[in-house]
Write an enzyme that holds these catalytic residues in place. Structure first.
Site: not given
Ligand code: GLN
Length: 493
Positions: A86, A161, A185
């Site tokens: 990420k 996310s 997330s």
């Protein structure tokens, strides 16, 4: 969407098979990295899972793996297995944007501890995955750069996310990935994209070099197409780190050692509050079928209550926004990233930089968080939220006196349409109802595929365990996975 007959495709193989192929010299680590980039060329125009690619680093690691294979040297378990991370994890010399315009051109001067661990384990980092700006969101639509599509239906969101990390794995762009989870997330996008995602115990994995959203809730964790790879990746990146004062100084168990043992007699508590009103009937059906499956596997099922669930969203959003407003104060145009041009005073530079650099959701949270922390309101909001947080934690302590693990859906719905919730922040926040208490209590949680809705979109099952129960949780997830076929289905893109 239709089930693809793609089991044999290299892009959907998992680490065990690939390791075998590497050791037998049927394929080289360089070719695996080539395959990963080839797949990205094929599908990422449509899905937009990546913000940037880190080819140089990936090929350098692959070359070292191939050298070692040539001389039959020891290889760590995930050596040569392509990973996405990420884009809120710092990687030296590479762009680390956190999905924000304010960090668009920021080059990280150092490596996050997880990146260091990936390098030590010779895991080639393919690229940096898309996310909601500063990890604030549940759909990956809050990224300043791209809207990521769900591989099962690109018109729907991948969840967030860590949407890019989930999509990279689901679409076969990489084999494994790292996400971060502050209120769900990792687990939410894993559930929407039909992959496995785990949020470990708070402190199990170092947060050094993770761009902070809400420091008392943030935790990095693994994502993969099966439980075994999830366990292997957790193993590779876990452990104490003197650079993170909240990291736990306890040995890391061998997560795969007991993975395949049975779960006869395991006590599983079904969280009553999470199977009631507001949960989509198809999600409910899939979770109820999973409960039956656990009974067949020899687990003992009980109903358990987490009475403070009704305060979870309010509590989480006060704590998370308060911490975010404080953490994001550092982005003022002086040290990091974007600085607004042509300003006449320092104050104007600060305000313009922040006005232009942050997106709407981030601004909303900075304002609400600052309000909750301000003198006169602190006791009413922040302190109260911390007190309720303790009550929630006690609910879980009580539940774990009764059962070994807890079970619930990951999310009340399956993937929703892109754009359908962007004007309604509250309905977006409600997506986190089943996941965020796990972060408030600092516990580990995992999402495993447990079904598909009538539109063919994946459904995730959540298991929650006491502090440092990752080994048991992985075993329970593995047993379920092996008894079902959900993980064998792949999206057709
Ligand atoms: N959706 C939640 C939020 O917007 C959780 C995000 C996360 O876990 N990073 O805060």
């Amino acid at each position: 969407m239709a089930e693809g007959k793609v089991e044999d495709k290299l892009c959907f193989r998992t680490s065990a098979g690939l390791r075998n192929a590497l050791l037998k010299k049927e394929i080289s680590a360089k070719e695996l990295v080539d395959e990963s980039y080839k797949r990205i060329d094929e599908v990422d125009d449509k899905l937009k899972a990546f913000i940037s690619l880190t080819r140089e680093s990936a090929y350098k690691t692959a070359e070292e793996v191939d050298q070692r294979i040539k001389i039959n040297a020891e290889l760590p378990p995930l050596a040569g297995i392509p990973i996405a991370i990420k884009d809120n994890m710092c990687m030296q010399g590479c762009k680390t944007t956190a999905g924000s315009k304010i960090l668009e051109n920021f080059l990280s001067p150092y490596n996050a501890t997880v990146v260091k661990r990936l390098e030590e384990n010779l895991i080639p980092i393919i690229g940096k995955a898309n996310l909601d700006e500063f990890a604030m969101g549940s759909s990956t639509e809050n990224s300043a750069f791209n809207v990521t599509g769900n591989p099962w239906n690109p018109k729907t969101v991948p969840g967030g996310s860590s949407g890019g990390s989930a999509v990279a794995v689901s679409a076969g762009e990489t084999v494994i990935s790292l996400g971060s989870d502050t209120g769900g997330s990792i687990r939410l996008p894993a559930s929407f994209c039909g992959v496995v995602g785990m949020k470990p115990t708070y402190g199990r994995i170092s947060r050094f070099g993770l761009i902070a959203f809400a420091s008392s809730l943030d935790q990095i964790g693994p994502m993969a197409r099966n439980v075994e790879d999830t366990a292997l990746l957790l193993q590779a990146v876990s452990g104490h780190d003197p650079m993170d004062s909240t990291s736990i100084d306890r040995p890391v168990p061998d997560y795969t050692a007991t993975l395949k043992e049975d779960i006869k007699g395991l006590r599983i508590g079904v969280i009553a509050e999470m199977l009631g009103e507001g949960i989509n009937p198809e999600v409910k059906d899939a979770v109820n079928a999973s409960i039956k499956m656990y009974e067949e596997l020899g687990a003992k099922i009980e109903e358990v209550s987490i009475p403070h669930t009704k305060y979870a969203i309010a509590t989480y959003y006060v704590v998370a926004m308060a911490e975010a407003s404080s953490n994001l104060a550092r982005f003022d145009g002086v040290k990091f990233g974007y600085r607004a041009p042509d300003t006449d005073s320092l104050m104007e530079m600060y305000t313009k930089t922040r006005a232009e650099g942050f997106g709407d959701e981030v601004k909303r949270r900075i304002m609400l968080g600052t309000y909750a922390l301000s003198s006169g309101y602190y006791d009413a909001y922040y302190k109260k939220a911390q007190q309720v947080r303790t009550l929630i934690k006690k609910d879980f302590d009580r539940a774990f006196e009764q059962v070994d693990l807890l079970l619930s859906p990951v999310c009340p719905t399956t993937a929703f349409d892109i754009g359908s919730k962007t004007d309604d922040p509250l309905s977006m926040y409600l997506m986190d109802i089943c996941t965020l208490m796990v972060n408030l209590a600092g516990l580990p949680g995992i999402s495993v595929p447990c079904g598909y809705d009538s539109k063919g979109l994946p459904i995730g099952l959540q298991l929650i365990g006491p502090v440092l129960s990752e080994e048991l949780m992985l075993r329970a997830a593995y047993n379920f996975e092996q008894a079902t076929d959900f993980h064998k289905k792949h999206p057709q893109i």
